[in-house]
Scaffold this motif. Structure first.
Motif, PDB file in Angstrom:
ATOM      1  N   ILE A 223       0.788  -1.235   0.286  1.00 46.39           N
ATOM      2  CA  ILE A 223       0.049  -0.038  -0.119  1.00 46.39           C
ATOM      3  C   ILE A 223       0.844   1.114  -0.034  1.00 46.39           C
ATOM      4  O   ILE A 223       0.648   2.141  -0.589  1.00 46.39           O
ATOM      5  N   VAL A 227       0.584   4.272  -2.731  1.00 43.06           N
ATOM      6  CA  VAL A 227       0.640   5.854  -2.088  1.00 43.06           C
ATOM      7  C   VAL A 227       1.714   6.394  -3.013  1.00 43.06           C
ATOM      8  O   VAL A 227       1.530   7.376  -3.514  1.00 43.06           O
TER       9      VAL A 227
ATOM     10  N   MET B  12      -8.050  11.494  -6.611  1.00 42.66           N
ATOM     11  CA  MET B  12      -6.751  10.539  -6.332  1.00 42.66           C
ATOM     12  C   MET B  12      -6.554  11.055  -4.799  1.00 42.66           C
ATOM     13  O   MET B  12      -6.132  10.079  -4.187  1.00 42.66           O
ATOM     14  N   LYS B  13      -6.606  12.180  -4.401  1.00 51.64           N
ATOM     15  CA  LYS B  13      -6.276  12.667  -3.338  1.00 51.64           C
ATOM     16  C   LYS B  13      -7.286  11.786  -2.074  1.00 51.64           C
ATOM     17  O   LYS B  13      -6.456  11.250  -1.055  1.00 51.64           O
ATOM     18  N   ILE B  16      -5.632   8.504  -2.148  1.00 51.74           N
ATOM     19  CA  ILE B  16      -4.449   8.383  -1.375  1.00 51.74           C
ATOM     20  C   ILE B  16      -4.685   8.185   0.161  1.00 51.74           C
ATOM     21  O   ILE B  16      -4.171   7.440   0.951  1.00 51.74           O
ATOM     22  N   LEU B  19      -6.026   5.037   1.332  1.00 52.17           N
ATOM     23  CA  LEU B  19      -4.991   3.774   1.425  1.00 52.17           C
ATOM     24  C   LEU B  19      -4.166   4.074   2.543  1.00 52.17           C
ATOM     25  O   LEU B  19      -3.837   3.112   3.032  1.00 52.17           O
ATOM     26  N   ILE B  20      -3.727   5.175   2.774  1.00 49.54           N
ATOM     27  CA  ILE B  20      -2.947   5.530   4.161  1.00 49.54           C
ATOM     28  C   ILE B  20      -3.883   4.945   5.390  1.00 49.54           C
ATOM     29  O   ILE B  20      -3.004   4.495   6.294  1.00 49.54           O
ATOM     30  N   LEU B  22      -6.028   2.799   5.366  1.00 54.43           N
ATOM     31  CA  LEU B  22      -6.133   1.352   5.505  1.00 54.43           C
ATOM     32  C   LEU B  22      -4.704   0.720   5.880  1.00 54.43           C
ATOM     33  O   LEU B  22      -4.562  -0.363   6.592  1.00 54.43           O
ATOM     34  N   HIS B 155      -6.554  -1.067 -11.674  1.00 52.88           N
ATOM     35  CA  HIS B 155      -7.537  -0.765 -10.676  1.00 52.88           C
ATOM     36  C   HIS B 155      -8.558  -1.734 -10.712  1.00 52.88           C
ATOM     37  O   HIS B 155      -9.174  -2.286  -9.600  1.00 52.88           O
TER      38      HIS B 155
END
Ligand code: HEM
Lengths: 271, 432
Positions: A223, A227, B12-13, B16, B19-20, B22, B155
């Motif tokens: 991940i 990112v 996309m922000k 991101i 994802l952070i 998670l 994706h």
């Protein structure tokens, strides 16, 4: 075979040390010739290291990828392979001055582990193990290279464009691209590592994903690099933020590799 | 405001950020021991800390509602991202094959080139197309058009992987069965039963186990089906995958009373033996190869004796070779009065039992497809970087330009090298 492995491994380790010294001398004395010697010594160390691993594989009658010593030795091998590729491809010998200490550290860690060859437990007797670990080695090596290049990126603005450093260290844009290239290689191989690991776990334990700490940390690493890739698409964040993530990503790699085995319980601890 | 919020949710922000979050959840899930009892968290993290851990679902992060919400949001984001980008990607793929327009974006241009065909050749684009624009001749070629689809395929792969995994977990049916050769056990509440026909442990020369192999037969409405399950090689019977998961120790349990045997069976850990004409049951817990007898060096067995649903429970231990004895009042024949009978329990003949895991998981194929597509997408993204080169006739010579969405600086170096030196390019596709 195992005696030959011992000798080859020790000589390779000494040569890595010598390569590191030559790289340091190259940056200190700024003599081109020294960079060529350093690369040559590193390449020779790599060949002997490869031979040591082959001897161990023959001696043990299996791929040398199953205990802490073997994995650390292979990690150093992967790091050396990827670093040589990037040094030669991007004509970037200064990279060696930063990467050889890391290689030496990892191979030194390997040297401290027990080299005893033990019988494998039944679940480790799988062809998937070979794919799983060998791809992990390349992934980890690539992430090591990207972290070092990103760290250089973070300090690049302090280097003058003229003179030795300006000549031998690519500009920030190119450093960013080189780091990106190694992350690409690493992420591709890490994805392969996770996939083959999942297939193997499914066959051995009946569950392809069970949130084991090692699995979880490889997902965290994956991940972090996803990112990183997305940050690069944002003009404001590309460069510095992405470089920081590449360094964090490698810290996660190291934790996945060392920390998880020692600090967190799970099926991956090499006991 | 609403529009802005919606746009942020598909940006996309936000991806991101998700994802952070998670990744942070995964860190917590690996650092905080999962699925322990409430009391354990209280003793480990204090009253407040323990309550916080359990209250926030940090005791089972990967099944917590908020973790599921984050995952669903990521899926929606992936889907929206792919749908929104689809028309643009189709247009990009088409545009790559067209002649360049004036003022086209470029990584840089090299002018004064005499033989543009040689430059194309060096860049591995040997057959450029020719067009006329504004009275000038233009040569152009594109490479790696499929690479445009890299992120899209990645994706899609990640989306299918997450959906496959989540649905697989939600519909998972799983049982464990422990058995010794000759023993038939029920498979949960499925109505199926499983007999362990044979169980073999192969050893290496140094005496460590090399392989565990169980031959099993499943009995069900369609008759008997047999198969072999060993480590790394599961069997498939009656829609179940059967995994040779682990081993344990079973033992023979004999209950005697007044000189005769009243009950006898081979019990695996967790198995229950009913004593006839009484509500008494004996549950075999475990065999340990030391810890019993006066010196604590003798092997032995632990078990639980229970009196029906009365809640009366006795935890028993028995050293190898000895008996455990107890008395119990049973109703006399005809229901008149009660008499006390003495019982002797003896566990003996410990033997290796196989622990089998039986699983029906329905969406593994979807997760695998997702994983493979993710790999394919990454290969397309990273190693088939779409690039385009064109040469415009400019008086005596040609001006060669190029475009490569990623890695422009390095590609410009290659373009310059190809235009200026006579050497053939050595760089692979990876060095776009
Ligand atoms: C599991 C999560 C995700 C993974 C593994 C992933 C992976 C990737 C990869 C590998 C790339 C290509 C990067 C490169 O070529 O350098 C990419 C690009 C991109 N991703 Fe994701 N991504 C994820 C989630 C998302 C989400 C939720 C969004 C939603 C907005 C998103 C938006 C984008 C965009 C807009 C691009 C650039 C596409 C292009 O212009 O080529 N990603 N992603």
């Amino acid at each position: 075979m195992l005696a030959a492995e011992n000798v080859l491994f020790t000589v390779a380790m000494c040569l890595y040390f010598a390569a590191m010294i030559f790289y340091f001398l190259f940056t200190a004395l700024k003599k081109e010739k020294l960079s060529r010697i350093a690369i040559g010594v590193q390449a020779l160390a790599f060949l002997l290291h490869t031979a040591a691993l082959v001897c161990r594989g023959i001696g043990a009658g299996r791929l040398p990828l199953t205990n802490q010593y073997e994995f650390a030795a292979s990690f150093a091998w992967g790091l050396c392979l990827v670093s040589l590729i990037f040094i030669l491809k991007f004509r970037f010998p200064v990279l060696g001055a930063f990467l050889t200490p890391l290689i030496f550290l990892v191979i030194g860690y390997a040297a401290m582990q027990s080299r005893e060859i033990k019988d494998l437990m039944p679940s480790l007797r799988s062809n998937w193990l070979g794919f799983h670990v060998s791809t992990a080695i390349i992934a980890y090596g690539s992430f090591g290279v990207s972290a070092v290049v990103s760290a250089i990126f973070l300090f690049r603005s302090r280097m003058k464009d003229e003179g030795f450093w300006g000549q031998h260290v690519p500009n920030r844009e190119k450093l960013d691209l080189i780091s990106y290239r190694s992350v690409c290689l690493g992420l591709l191989f890490l994805t392969f590592t996770i996939l083959t690991g999942a297939i193997w776990a499914e066959r051995a334990w009946g569950s392809y994903w069970s949130w084991d700490p090692k699995e979880t940390w490889s997902l965290i690493t994956w991940i972090i690099y996803a990112v990183y890739l997305h940050l690069r698409f944002n003009r404001g964040w590309r460069g510095r933020s992405a470089a920081i993530f590449a360094v964090i990503g490698f810290a996660c790699v190291l934790f996945t590799y060392v920390g998880v085995n020692t600090l967190l319980p799970g099926v991956h601890s090499y006991k | 405001m609403l529009k802005k919020t919606i746009r942020f949710l598909y940006s996309m922000k936000f991806a991101i950020l998700l994802l952070i979050l998670l990744a942070a959840a995964c860190v917590l899930g690996s650092v905080i021991p999962q699925k322990q009892s409430f009391m354990w968290y209280l003793s480990e993290y204090g009253t407040r800390g323990g309550a916080l851990v359990v209250g926030l679902g940090l005791d089972d992060v990967f099944h917590a509602v908020w973790f599921l919400v984050l995952t669903v949001l990521l899926c929606c984001d992936l889907l929206a991202c792919n749908l929104l980008h689809l028309p643009g990607l189709l247009a990009q793929t088409r545009a790559l094959g067209r002649a360049p327009k004036a003022g086209e974006k470029t990584v840089g241009a090299v002018s004064g080139v005499e033989k543009p065909e040689a430059v194309f050749e060096k860049l591995h684009m040997p057959k450029p197309k020719r067009a006329e624009a504004d009275g000038k001749t233009v040569l152009y070629a594109a490479k790696n058009r499929a690479g445009v689809w890299g992120a899209w395929v990645t994706h899609l792969g990640a989306l299918l992987l997450i959906i496959g995994f989540t649905m697989g977990q939600a519909t998972l049916t799983e049982y464990t069965v422990m058995g010794v050769p000759g023993k038939t056990c029920p498979v949960g509440d499925t109505g199926l039963t499983l007999t362990v026909e044979d169980f073999d442990v192969a050893y290496t020369e140094s005496g460590t186990p090399q392989q565990f192999t169980a031959r099993v037969t499943m009995h069900g409405p369609e008759g008997d089906r047999s198969g072999t399950a060993s480590v790394n090689h599961p069997a498939s019977l009656y829609g179940f995958k059967i995994y040779q998961n682990s081993v344990g120790t079973a033992a023979k349990a004999t209950v005697r009373s007044e000189g005769g045997t009243v009950a006898e069976d081979v019990l695996c850990p967790g198995d229950v033996l009913q004593i006839p004409d009484t509500p008494l049951t004996i549950t075999f817990e475990a065999y340990r190869n030391k810890g019993f007898g006066g010196s604590g060096t003798v092997p032995g067995y632990t078990f639980v004796l229970e009196n029906g649903n009365s809640g009366e429970r006795y935890y028993g231990e028995q050293a190898e070779g000895e008996n455990a004895e107890f008395d119990y009042g049973v109703s006399a024949a005809g229901g008149e009065g009660r008499s006390v009978r003495s019982y002797e329990v003896r566990f003996s003949e410990p033997r290796t039992a196989t622990l089998l895991r039986l699983k029906q998981e329905r969406f593994t194929w979807l997760a695998l497809l997702g994983g493979l597509l993710t790999m394919l997408g990454l290969i397309l993204s990273f190693y088939l970087q779409p690039r385009r080169v064109w040469a415009v006739q400019d008086g005596e010579g040609w001006t060669v330009s190029g475009e490569c969405r990623k890695g422009g600086a390095l590609f410009y170096d290659r373009l310059r090298e190809a235009a200026q030196t006579g050497e053939k390019e050595e760089t692979t596709d990876a060095g776009c």
